[in-house]
Design an enzyme around this catalytic site. Sequence first.
Site, PDB file in Angstrom:
ATOM      1  N   ASP A 383       0.858  -1.178   0.000  1.00 32.13           N
ATOM      2  CA  ASP A 383       0.000   0.000   0.000  1.00 32.13           C
ATOM      3  C   ASP A 383       0.901   1.237   0.000  1.00 32.13           C
ATOM      4  O   ASP A 383       2.097   1.134   0.277  1.00 32.13           O
ATOM      5  CB  ASP A 383      -0.877  -0.040   1.262  1.00 32.13           C
ATOM      6  CG  ASP A 383      -1.895   1.080   1.296  1.00 32.13           C
ATOM      7  OD1 ASP A 383      -2.335   1.499   0.220  1.00 32.13           O
ATOM      8  OD2 ASP A 383      -2.231   1.544   2.397  1.00 32.13           O
ATOM      9  N   LYS A 489     -15.608   6.061  -2.627  1.00 31.08           N
ATOM     10  CA  LYS A 489     -14.474   6.990  -2.708  1.00 31.08           C
ATOM     11  C   LYS A 489     -14.919   8.448  -2.568  1.00 31.08           C
ATOM     12  O   LYS A 489     -14.337   9.363  -3.141  1.00 31.08           O
ATOM     13  CB  LYS A 489     -13.678   6.796  -4.016  1.00 31.08           C
ATOM     14  CG  LYS A 489     -13.024   5.420  -4.123  1.00 31.08           C
ATOM     15  CD  LYS A 489     -12.066   5.346  -5.280  1.00 31.08           C
ATOM     16  CE  LYS A 489     -11.474   3.956  -5.424  1.00 31.08           C
ATOM     17  NZ  LYS A 489     -10.671   3.567  -4.269  1.00 31.08           N
ATOM     18  N   ASP A 715      -2.033  -1.265   6.068  1.00 29.37           N
ATOM     19  CA  ASP A 715      -2.396  -0.858   7.422  1.00 29.37           C
ATOM     20  C   ASP A 715      -3.881  -0.609   7.598  1.00 29.37           C
ATOM     21  O   ASP A 715      -4.345  -0.407   8.708  1.00 29.37           O
ATOM     22  CB  ASP A 715      -1.625   0.411   7.823  1.00 29.37           C
ATOM     23  CG  ASP A 715      -1.923   1.590   6.894  1.00 29.37           C
ATOM     24  OD1 ASP A 715      -2.595   1.369   5.864  1.00 29.37           O
ATOM     25  OD2 ASP A 715      -1.487   2.707   7.206  1.00 29.37           O
ATOM     26  N   ASP A 719      -7.036  -3.252   3.211  1.00 25.00           N
ATOM     27  CA  ASP A 719      -5.920  -4.153   2.902  1.00 25.00           C
ATOM     28  C   ASP A 719      -6.141  -5.563   3.452  1.00 25.00           C
ATOM     29  O   ASP A 719      -5.419  -6.490   3.082  1.00 25.00           O
ATOM     30  CB  ASP A 719      -4.613  -3.607   3.490  1.00 25.00           C
ATOM     31  CG  ASP A 719      -4.252  -2.245   2.937  1.00 25.00           C
ATOM     32  OD1 ASP A 719      -4.323  -2.083   1.706  1.00 25.00           O
ATOM     33  OD2 ASP A 719      -3.913  -1.344   3.720  1.00 25.00           O
TER      34      ASP A 719
END
Length: 1093
Positions: A383, A489, A715, A719
Amino acid sequence: MNRSMTQEDRELAAAGYEHLEAQKIKPSKPTISLPVVDIQEHRLPITNLEEALKTSIDTKDAGQSFGLTSEEAKARLQRDGQNVLTPPKKKSAFRKFFDRLVTMFNVLLMVAGVLEYVLLGIDFKSNFQNTYLGGILILVAFINASIDFYQIQKSEAILASFLAMIPPSCRVVRDGGITSIAAADLVKGDIVLLRTGDKTPADLLLFSAADLKVDNSSLTGESEPQERFPLPGGSQSRPSDAENLVFNSTLVVNGEGWGIVVRTGDHTFIGQIANLTGGESGNQSPLSVEIGRFVVTVSCIALLFAVVFFVVGITTVYKGQAAKTVTFAVSVLVAFVPEGLPSVVTLLLSIAAKRMAKQNVLVKDLQGVETLGSSFLTLLATDKTGTLTRNQMTVWIFISMLISNNDEPDIDPFSIQAQGMKEMVDIAALNSQIKFDRTDVPFEQRAILGDATETGLTRFAGRSLHTSYDSYVKQYPKVFDIPFNSTNKWALVILNKPHKTGKLTSYIKGAPERILDKCSTHLKDGVLEHITDDFLAEYDGAYNYMASRGHRVIACAQALLPEDQYPIDYPFSKKDVNYPSNEYCFVGLVSLEDPPKHGVREAIGKLRLAGIKVMMVTGDHPKTAEAIGRKINLILGDTKETLSQKLGKPIDEIYEDEVSAVVVHGDDIDSLEGWQWDQIFSKQEIVFARTSPKHKLEIVKRAQALGHIVGVTGDGVNDAPALKKADLGIAMNLSGSDVSKEAANMILLDDNFASTVNGVAEGRQIFVNLKRSIQYTVTHSTPEVIPQLLYVVLPIPLPISAILILVIDLGFELCVALSFAWDQPESADGLMRMNPRKPVNGRSILALKKKALQRSKSLARDSETQKIIQPSRVAVWMKKLQSPFTRTFWEELVEDSDNETLVDRGLLSYAYLEAGIIETLAAMISYFVVFYKNGFSPSELRATQNAGIYYLSSSPDFQNSRGQTITASQQIDALAQAQSIFYLSVFITQCFNVFAVKAKLKFPFGKRVGVLAGAVLGMFIVYTPPLHVVFGGSFHLSPLYWLIPVGFGVLLLVWASIRVILLRRSMERSRVKDIQGLMMFPTMRTMSMRSRH
């Protein structure tokens, strides 16, 4: 790529991906039927909760709740106990010991021991010596199991202490302020704040929530996240179905909520369902499988040789004496089996785990250490935000031709009077989910609880407002909001903020392309204007300018809701999209500069030099991701776009083989075909941008299908699916969510990506040390087995007994083999400049796809739908039994491969043929020399053995060719000395072998080894008279005879040096070549660039 593909090409490209396509249409798991549990508080109306739970809440503004006082919380903790679950039922110590006892090697030893006692029962007088052998064989099995059991217990304790370093924590309201405490200290009545990525610390009753969704799959089996929200009148459903309850250990995957603790510890929902707390999983790591296969193979070979030697022995030397032949066969069996191997493996792994913890790399369980040691990662997907970058945001603003920033001297500074700036500040302040640890201190002194993006925007808003931040936010209460999530988003909020045409105002912020799609106008000089091509050109220029500098870019828009359509009591709803979702007014772009972490550039450089492909998988814009990638060694070459700009050619005229880098947009992932995935993964530098959690998971699966051993670092909650699916999931400790840490195998305690390099290096060293240990341990099998063969074929007096073989295997050999756990790399960067042990390249992918295609064609299919019909278990087993008799099986077996296995041809060649033969010669020559000095020439040894009456207490005198008469006692002592020197020769040459097996890159000199404990034991057995009754041996043996094996030991070192020279060229070929353009100097603090690109 400009090319046409044949049907054969398409079939080959799609091969290996079929199972992924099948998973997409796989039906979801049925939900689990749950029993009724003792939770009743969810039935109560919210207004009654304070009185029922003796706490203080504010249902209108949950953040203003007072909660419990510290004194009351302390009293309740003493009364109710800690909020911890009784650990799931694990195997008892006895069961664990029993499991270690019934391993393949130990079973062989115990069966052999019992067989010796059976012979003792048949003929006690003739087989009296078997009393010791049988007892020792069984005792050795128990000692071996005890050592293994002790090491496992110790390892579990070490790993448990590591996990205690990161206790679960939660955000709780006490004394009117938000604080973070250990989850174990929660009490009934506490008010807890849940946010995306949290693991629910207890059973909570919600009294406030915003788009809260939880993953209940661990409890109910529901595959989709479930929405949870407060119910003012309570819920009359059973607890498992109540929509106002959130249960202990479930994961928050979206939104946020406030809840009151109603149950803790074993009284929680999960605590009351004993059958769901589970036991221990039985999954095996790849290393366990590889070692297990080796153990079974060696055991089968040992049994085969024992049977063959039994048949040969009973027909030649022993001539029908079954009892003696069985003892002899047992000796052969013992010689082949490396009894101490399981203990060595466990110790190696536990020591490696301790060493990694010192480097801030925490592996959660021993299986995780095994995975790290066996994996030799080929691809690392990472990431960006918080992993590669610092999560410290510096704000830039773009509003219609104006770019402003507080750091750049040649850029206009922020000014609240500038056009559109007030709206930008309002959106930053009012469309936010952040919380403060306390509100009774000035704004600048507060800790902000929220992600880095919102933290940066809040700091910007707090500095820009000319009034109190708290009073300004309270002035405009929220009516409705949708928090940001990785699917939409964007984040939306509707406020009671009056304007000329109504009382409600809607603010939205998020990914620029998503926000722009919702806008029909833009704000210019306080006036709404339609979006035109000129505006879009300005927008694209500002967007590209910010993104190309590596900034995270966010768009902001607003809608002033007219009162005739949206009155103050309008029933907004997410479920039926009953809220304003278009016709917004574009306000501006805000970008946040998030510089790379210190050390990330060198870390990625080191990983690439180790042959590991590093790719970025992020939700950010492609240009942002690419710009960061170029700063940190992740992208060095050209993409099609950059090469097109350099050459002035259209992108369509750029061929794939002209570029080494690719940036893939998440919107394209769902439509990619097999050949396109192959094309992407063939690139050296890969970035996936604007990805969702589903995309990240798909990327990991596709890479694994090509044979990659995939590591994933991350994190956030988005993920977690990829972390869980990866061969090695790596989470951050400080910034990582509970969900990500739950899914990962490995946790970086200091959040330093550079620690990943330490983990990879340690994993490679684990494998090397384990391989050296096996190579060393197996070497002594040759000098133990060949004498048994000579004893039968020539014959000669038995050079080494079964008991002495056991002393070798579990005496000094075990001590020395364990010392490999502390070995350091041969050179500073030796291991980290070698290719992975299972490299993925064009040849390996083609071989994998051909096998997959062949496998696919061999499967039965439905004649109408062409769907694969899964074979039955019987059919699968029949195919496995038939496979050794097929041509394909043997072609695959002898096929050349770049893969390095734990036990390969090189290891077996060295152990059995090279070092093994040298040690055998050392022992046999010493044996013959000692016998010669005691009056027996080699031919006379054969004659005495054929006679079958010598070397016993009742033996007649023997007169040799030199005229010497050798009495019975002298014959016995000569045999004892010969067996002793044989035993010591194996020991001495193995001491030299410790140095030899460590020589791969450098000559075998100047290395530290531990042989003292083994040496003391070896000498003690030979030169201690009371032990001769059991082990044989003679204290009359002169130390001068030791010089013979010492000479052969020196020869072994010379041979090891020659091997280093011979293998140097192949080692150089497997070394990763230097990468042009790699920047290995430290990452300096990123400063804003002073010129536009």
